[in-house]
Design a protein around this motif. Sequence first.
Motif, PDB file in Angstrom:
ATOM      1  N   MET A 156      -8.663  -1.599  -0.086  1.00 56.71           N
ATOM      2  CA  MET A 156      -8.445  -2.552  -1.173  1.00 56.71           C
ATOM      3  C   MET A 156      -9.757  -3.149  -1.677  1.00 56.71           C
ATOM      4  O   MET A 156      -9.928  -3.348  -2.877  1.00 56.71           O
ATOM      5  CB  MET A 156      -7.496  -3.659  -0.724  1.00 56.71           C
ATOM      6  CG  MET A 156      -6.068  -3.191  -0.627  1.00 56.71           C
ATOM      7  SD  MET A 156      -4.921  -4.500  -0.190  1.00 56.71           S
ATOM      8  CE  MET A 156      -5.257  -4.654   1.551  1.00 56.71           C
ATOM      9  N   GLY A 157     -10.673  -3.408  -0.750  1.00 50.26           N
ATOM     10  CA  GLY A 157     -11.954  -3.989  -1.148  1.00 50.26           C
ATOM     11  C   GLY A 157     -12.753  -3.083  -2.062  1.00 50.26           C
ATOM     12  O   GLY A 157     -13.313  -3.540  -3.067  1.00 50.26           O
ATOM     13  N   ASP A 181      -3.710  -6.118  -5.695  1.00 50.25           N
ATOM     14  CA  ASP A 181      -4.602  -5.918  -4.545  1.00 50.25           C
ATOM     15  C   ASP A 181      -5.309  -7.207  -4.137  1.00 50.25           C
ATOM     16  O   ASP A 181      -5.581  -7.402  -2.956  1.00 50.25           O
ATOM     17  CB  ASP A 181      -5.625  -4.814  -4.835  1.00 50.25           C
ATOM     18  CG  ASP A 181      -5.101  -3.434  -4.466  1.00 50.25           C
ATOM     19  OD1 ASP A 181      -3.891  -3.316  -4.159  1.00 50.25           O
ATOM     20  OD2 ASP A 181      -5.895  -2.482  -4.469  1.00 50.25           O
ATOM     21  N   ILE A 182      -5.603  -8.075  -5.084  1.00 49.17           N
ATOM     22  CA  ILE A 182      -6.199  -9.368  -4.723  1.00 49.17           C
ATOM     23  C   ILE A 182      -5.226 -10.155  -3.841  1.00 49.17           C
ATOM     24  O   ILE A 182      -5.611 -10.703  -2.802  1.00 49.17           O
ATOM     25  CB  ILE A 182      -6.586 -10.186  -5.971  1.00 49.17           C
ATOM     26  CG1 ILE A 182      -7.806  -9.568  -6.648  1.00 49.17           C
ATOM     27  CG2 ILE A 182      -6.862 -11.649  -5.618  1.00 49.17           C
ATOM     28  CD1 ILE A 182      -8.132 -10.167  -8.007  1.00 49.17           C
ATOM     29  N   ASN A 186       0.814  -1.215   0.000  1.00 49.29           N
ATOM     30  CA  ASN A 186       0.000   0.000   0.000  1.00 49.29           C
ATOM     31  C   ASN A 186       0.847   1.264   0.000  1.00 49.29           C
ATOM     32  O   ASN A 186       0.408   2.298  -0.496  1.00 49.29           O
ATOM     33  CB  ASN A 186      -0.934   0.003   1.214  1.00 49.29           C
ATOM     34  CG  ASN A 186      -2.162  -0.814   0.980  1.00 49.29           C
ATOM     35  OD1 ASN A 186      -3.147  -0.324   0.444  1.00 49.29           O
ATOM     36  ND2 ASN A 186      -2.101  -2.090   1.334  1.00 49.29           N
ATOM     37  N   LEU A 187       2.038   1.186   0.545  1.00 52.42           N
ATOM     38  CA  LEU A 187       2.902   2.362   0.637  1.00 52.42           C
ATOM     39  C   LEU A 187       3.571   2.692  -0.692  1.00 52.42           C
ATOM     40  O   LEU A 187       3.730   3.872  -1.036  1.00 52.42           O
ATOM     41  CB  LEU A 187       3.962   2.129   1.715  1.00 52.42           C
ATOM     42  CG  LEU A 187       4.804   3.307   2.142  1.00 52.42           C
ATOM     43  CD1 LEU A 187       3.938   4.440   2.677  1.00 52.42           C
ATOM     44  CD2 LEU A 187       5.810   2.873   3.193  1.00 52.42           C
ATOM     45  N   VAL A 188       3.943   1.694  -1.459  1.00 50.42           N
ATOM     46  CA  VAL A 188       4.667   1.919  -2.719  1.00 50.42           C
ATOM     47  C   VAL A 188       3.932   2.889  -3.647  1.00 50.42           C
ATOM     48  O   VAL A 188       4.550   3.834  -4.154  1.00 50.42           O
ATOM     49  CB  VAL A 188       4.991   0.578  -3.418  1.00 50.42           C
ATOM     50  CG1 VAL A 188       5.467   0.785  -4.836  1.00 50.42           C
ATOM     51  CG2 VAL A 188       6.046  -0.178  -2.610  1.00 50.42           C
ATOM     52  N   PRO A 189       2.616   2.723  -3.905  1.00 50.47           N
ATOM     53  CA  PRO A 189       1.949   3.687  -4.782  1.00 50.47           C
ATOM     54  C   PRO A 189       1.917   5.105  -4.206  1.00 50.47           C
ATOM     55  O   PRO A 189       1.707   6.064  -4.940  1.00 50.47           O
ATOM     56  CB  PRO A 189       0.524   3.150  -4.929  1.00 50.47           C
ATOM     57  CG  PRO A 189       0.583   1.740  -4.484  1.00 50.47           C
ATOM     58  CD  PRO A 189       1.717   1.637  -3.532  1.00 50.47           C
ATOM     59  N   ALA A 219      -2.716  -8.924  -2.064  1.00 54.35           N
ATOM     60  CA  ALA A 219      -2.561  -8.214  -0.790  1.00 54.35           C
ATOM     61  C   ALA A 219      -3.784  -8.423   0.099  1.00 54.35           C
ATOM     62  O   ALA A 219      -3.653  -8.586   1.317  1.00 54.35           O
ATOM     63  CB  ALA A 219      -2.332  -6.723  -1.040  1.00 54.35           C
ATOM     64  N   PHE A 220      -4.972  -8.423  -0.507  1.00 51.32           N
ATOM     65  CA  PHE A 220      -6.194  -8.640   0.259  1.00 51.32           C
ATOM     66  C   PHE A 220      -6.189 -10.033   0.878  1.00 51.32           C
ATOM     67  O   PHE A 220      -6.583 -10.208   2.032  1.00 51.32           O
ATOM     68  CB  PHE A 220      -7.421  -8.440  -0.641  1.00 51.32           C
ATOM     69  CG  PHE A 220      -8.711  -8.314   0.107  1.00 51.32           C
ATOM     70  CD1 PHE A 220      -9.092  -7.100   0.655  1.00 51.32           C
ATOM     71  CD2 PHE A 220      -9.554  -9.398   0.260  1.00 51.32           C
ATOM     72  CE1 PHE A 220     -10.288  -6.972   1.351  1.00 51.32           C
ATOM     73  CE2 PHE A 220     -10.750  -9.283   0.947  1.00 51.32           C
ATOM     74  CZ  PHE A 220     -11.108  -8.062   1.497  1.00 51.32           C
ATOM     75  N   ALA A 221      -5.730 -11.024   0.124  1.00 55.68           N
ATOM     76  CA  ALA A 221      -5.651 -12.389   0.659  1.00 55.68           C
ATOM     77  C   ALA A 221      -4.694 -12.442   1.852  1.00 55.68           C
ATOM     78  O   ALA A 221      -4.992 -13.083   2.869  1.00 55.68           O
ATOM     79  CB  ALA A 221      -5.211 -13.356  -0.437  1.00 55.68           C
ATOM     80  N   LEU A 222      -3.549 -11.761   1.743  1.00 49.20           N
ATOM     81  CA  LEU A 222      -2.614 -11.707   2.863  1.00 49.20           C
ATOM     82  C   LEU A 222      -3.232 -10.984   4.059  1.00 49.20           C
ATOM     83  O   LEU A 222      -3.016 -11.369   5.215  1.00 49.20           O
ATOM     84  CB  LEU A 222      -1.318 -11.023   2.435  1.00 49.20           C
ATOM     85  CG  LEU A 222      -0.503 -11.735   1.360  1.00 49.20           C
ATOM     86  CD1 LEU A 222       0.709 -10.887   0.963  1.00 49.20           C
ATOM     87  CD2 LEU A 222      -0.078 -13.112   1.818  1.00 49.20           C
ATOM     88  N   LEU A 223      -3.997  -9.945   3.780  1.00 47.21           N
ATOM     89  CA  LEU A 223      -4.667  -9.205   4.848  1.00 47.21           C
ATOM     90  C   LEU A 223      -5.704 -10.079   5.550  1.00 47.21           C
ATOM     91  O   LEU A 223      -5.836 -10.032   6.777  1.00 47.21           O
ATOM     92  CB  LEU A 223      -5.314  -7.941   4.277  1.00 47.21           C
ATOM     93  CG  LEU A 223      -5.764  -6.894   5.280  1.00 47.21           C
ATOM     94  CD1 LEU A 223      -4.567  -6.315   6.024  1.00 47.21           C
ATOM     95  CD2 LEU A 223      -6.531  -5.790   4.583  1.00 47.21           C
TER      96      LEU A 223
END
Length: 135
Positions: free
Chosen positions: A92-93, A116-117, A24-27, A119-123
Amino acid sequence: MNGQDIMWTDRLTTALFVVVGAINLVPGFVAVAPSQITTAYGVSIAGADSADLTVLLRHRAVLLGLVGIGLLCAAFIRSLRVPALSAGAISMGTFLLLAYTTSGLNDANMRVARIDIAAFALLVLAAVLVLRKKA
């Protein structure tokens, strides 16, 4: 769970928050490097409406950066985990909902959606670990 399992789970949870926070920080760097907007999102920031689009995308970058910072902080400050999980999931959702209900997105934005999919799975995994520890 024994002590070794708890330590392993804590380390995994911390790592998940760090990874999702970094994603999330990179962008967020687009806020200070608007020349990267075309590379990141595959949209031109040249033309009559370029100033408007540039400001909107830079603002988006700041908000993503804030979510990323929150997730990174939550990696090390347990009391921030539930609020950070909530902010990350909402951020992300909603992007995923908008991306997959909008036709004609370019390849760059679909790449962002695929990231994001993941990252969302990791979240979600981090949320399961956090909630399991609270129980």
